[in-house]
Design an enzyme around this catalytic site. Structure first.
Site, PDB file in Angstrom:
ATOM      1  N   SER A 169     -18.096 -10.401  -7.571  1.00  9.19           N
ATOM      2  CA  SER A 169     -17.462 -10.226  -8.859  1.00  9.19           C
ATOM      3  C   SER A 169     -16.487  -9.080  -8.742  1.00  9.19           C
ATOM      4  O   SER A 169     -16.547  -8.288  -7.805  1.00  9.19           O
ATOM      5  CB  SER A 169     -18.505  -9.908  -9.922  1.00  9.19           C
ATOM      6  OG  SER A 169     -19.028  -8.621  -9.694  1.00  9.19           O
ATOM      7  N   LYS A 170     -15.612  -9.036  -9.703  1.00  8.42           N
ATOM      8  CA  LYS A 170     -14.584  -8.000  -9.664  1.00  8.42           C
ATOM      9  C   LYS A 170     -15.228  -6.634  -9.734  1.00  8.42           C
ATOM     10  O   LYS A 170     -14.685  -5.656  -9.252  1.00  8.42           O
ATOM     11  CB  LYS A 170     -13.622  -8.199 -10.827  1.00  8.42           C
ATOM     12  CG  LYS A 170     -12.730  -9.400 -10.568  1.00  8.42           C
ATOM     13  CD  LYS A 170     -12.100  -9.954 -11.829  1.00  8.42           C
ATOM     14  CE  LYS A 170     -11.491 -11.319 -11.518  1.00  8.42           C
ATOM     15  NZ  LYS A 170     -11.073 -12.023 -12.726  1.00  8.42           N
ATOM     16  N   ARG A 171     -16.416  -6.582 -10.335  1.00  7.93           N
ATOM     17  CA  ARG A 171     -17.028  -5.267 -10.452  1.00  7.93           C
ATOM     18  C   ARG A 171     -17.853  -4.872  -9.235  1.00  7.93           C
ATOM     19  O   ARG A 171     -18.373  -3.786  -9.172  1.00  7.93           O
ATOM     20  CB  ARG A 171     -17.883  -5.163 -11.721  1.00  7.93           C
ATOM     21  CG  ARG A 171     -18.425  -6.468 -12.146  1.00  7.93           C
ATOM     22  CD  ARG A 171     -18.721  -6.641 -13.609  1.00  7.93           C
ATOM     23  NE  ARG A 171     -18.943  -8.074 -13.795  1.00  7.93           N
ATOM     24  CZ  ARG A 171     -18.015  -8.898 -14.238  1.00  7.93           C
ATOM     25  NH1 ARG A 171     -16.837  -8.450 -14.578  1.00  7.93           N
ATOM     26  NH2 ARG A 171     -18.264 -10.186 -14.344  1.00  7.93           N
TER      27      ARG A 171
END
Length: 467
Positions: free
Chosen positions: A240-242
């Site tokens: 995920s982007k995080r």
RNA sequence: GUCCCCAUCGUCUAGAGGCCUAGGACACCAGCCUUUCACGUUGGUAACACGGGUUCGAAUCCCGUUGGGGACGCCA
């Protein structure tokens, strides 16, 4: 019916590697079947969508060589059409107004969580008379989903998957502000775009059930589904982007070739026997959904590097110079003239089998275009330490030598022998003097690329530094 | 918590009941090649999660356990 597929990213960030693979699979499927590959930008979350992200996604796809058919559909421009579908369902009695406030729903979820029950809307307004609506509350529209039986999807990757309708609640299809929600928009757009096959990440599997219910309520045919397992990070969880997922432009910056990414991503979750190196043409000829596996895969940089090394080796010297020159200019802080580029071109054959990425290639090519006196790294300094006399004698020896790799080699072997030295004992200081490093392409090749004048000058520079 | 999905070397995978003493690739180790490092090449270490079935026979089929993942928004 001709195949039509789509890639439908939401422009809330860059095109990450999982999205890139989804796009690749869709693209390959369309090209393999002579179908159409469409793009739809799901930008209905006006708060999080940005134009910069749209451009990053289109740019990433273009760099990867995944060309789409027709103009991208901007989902935000179709919300009136989506709302119309919701109203149609309302009129048909297949949807209803719900007057629960967000606060009430949050409290309900909290209660369900506390009681250990599954979290879903309990249909409070499903059969309640709208005349009982509290004043001042703008209602949402919810789908009147079936409450008994089960919803089944026949997935081309996962097989037949079913879920009890009791597990699914009446989802919101139109918000209080009159805008459509995701599942409704997707169904309406896929229908209107005549999408025949929905190929997307596994994380959408549960959406497929809800979307199927919406299709049925609308009396529309349900498309074919293929839910591809996700790509996990090295830790085994969803990228995920995080948590460190990178955009494709980051891979470009790290020096990976687009053909490397295409090949690597293809093999992540898809296989064709024991084949590993697969050209894009071959991939189009071979790709089909039955080759997609059902387990999630982890992203592995070591294998990516290895593949990239292979593609760098098989790339022409000309193209490599084009790719690497800007990187070297950046390292050097100045632009390269024709002579410098000619040296790169001449030295590329020896450079490229030694690089896994364009970053490494630029770094290793740098000495060819560096201006004297060149900088030596620590190991190189040690290699020339105490070798000043040898380097000076070598410089003198080279003045009259015929300037070809073969001639230089025999001359140097003789030079070493006369002094009772191994070739290595002469070659390493020489390498250090010419390249500033102890690791480089073959030394005689380097001398021919550098030329007599530059070679001798670098030797004298080093000799001066050595004692 | 509820629902859904998944499970072969460290990683990506081949394998669709006997062809499996489980194959390939990356990584790793050792050798060769060699002026360094790569490339190349030869060989090696290394896996069917566990337990029950079904079958003459199971990595392959069924059930369970365990482990992992995903989804549970008026986000997409």
């Amino acid at each position: 019916m001709p195949v039509t597929v789509r890639f439908a990213p939401s422009p809330t960030g860059f095109l990450h590697i999982g999205g890139a693979r989804t796009a690749l699979f869709n693209w390959l499927y369309a090209r393999h079947h002579g179908g159409t590959f469409r793009l739809r930008i799901e930008d209905t979350d006006r708060a999080r969508s940005t134009q910069a992200a749209v451009e990053a996604i289109l740019g990433g796809l273009s760099w990867l060589g995944l060309d789409w058919d027709g103009a991208p559909v901007m989902q935000s421009q179709r919300i009136e059409r989506h709302a119309e579908a919701a109203r149609r369902l309302l009129a048909a009695g297949r949807a209803y107004y719900c007057y629960c406030t967000p606060a009430e729903l949050a409290a309900m979820r909290e209660r369900q969580r506390a009681e250990g029950r599954s979290i879903r809307y309990e249909g409070i307004w499903r059969d309640r008379d709208p005349r009982e609506a509290p004043p001042g509350v703008e209602p949402v529209i919810r789908l009147k989903a079936p409450q008994t039986g089960e919803t089944v999807i026949r997935d081309h990757v996962q097989g037949e998957v079913s879920v009890a309708n009791a597990q699914l609640d009446d989802l919101v299809i139109l918000r209080a502000d009159g805008t459509p929600t995701y599942n409704l928009s997707v169904v309406v757009d896929d229908h209107d775009m005549e999408i025949t096959h929905v190929i997307r990440g596994d994380d959408h599997l549960t959406n497929a059930f809800r979307q199927t219910q919406i299709y049925r309520a609308l009396d529309w045919p349900v498309p074919e589904f293929a839910h591809v397992p996700l790509i996990h990070g090295p830790d085994g969880t969803k990228l995920s982007k995080r948590h460190g997922a990178l955009g494709v432009e980051a891979y470009r910056e790290m020096g990976y070739l687009p053909e490397t990414l295409r090949n690597y991503l293809l093999r992540l979750g898809w296989s064709h026997g024991d084949d590993e190196i697969i050209s894009t043409e071959q991939a189009i000829a071979w790709f089909d959904i039955d080759g997609v596996g059902r387990a999630a895969a982890r992203f592995d940089f070591a294998k990516l590097d290895s593949l990239n090394g292979h593609y760098i080796r098989s790339t022409s010297d000309e193209r490599l110079v084009e790719l690497v020159a800007p990187r070297i200019e950046h390292l050097l802080g100045r632009s390269l003239d024709g002579a410098a580029r000619a040296r790169l071109q001449a030295g590329m054959a020896g450079l490229k089998p030694r690089a896994k990425t364009l970053v490494q290639l630029a770094q290793s090519a740098r000495f060819y275009v560096a201006v004297r006196p060149i900088a030596l790294d620590e190991k190189a300094e040690r290699a020339i330490a105490g070798a000043g006399a040898t380097l000076r004698a070598l410089a003198a020896e080279l003045v009259g030598t015929q300037w070809s790799a073969a001639a230089l080699e025999s001359r140097l072997r003789g030079f070493a022998e006369e002094r009772g030295l191994t070739l290595g004992a002469v070659a390493q200081p020489l390498r250090a003097a010419l390249t500033g490093s102890t690791v480089s392409p073959p030394i005689f090749e380097i001398m021919t690329v550098l030329g007599r004048e530059e070679t001798i000058a670098r030797l004298e520079d080093a000799a001066a530094m050595a004692n």
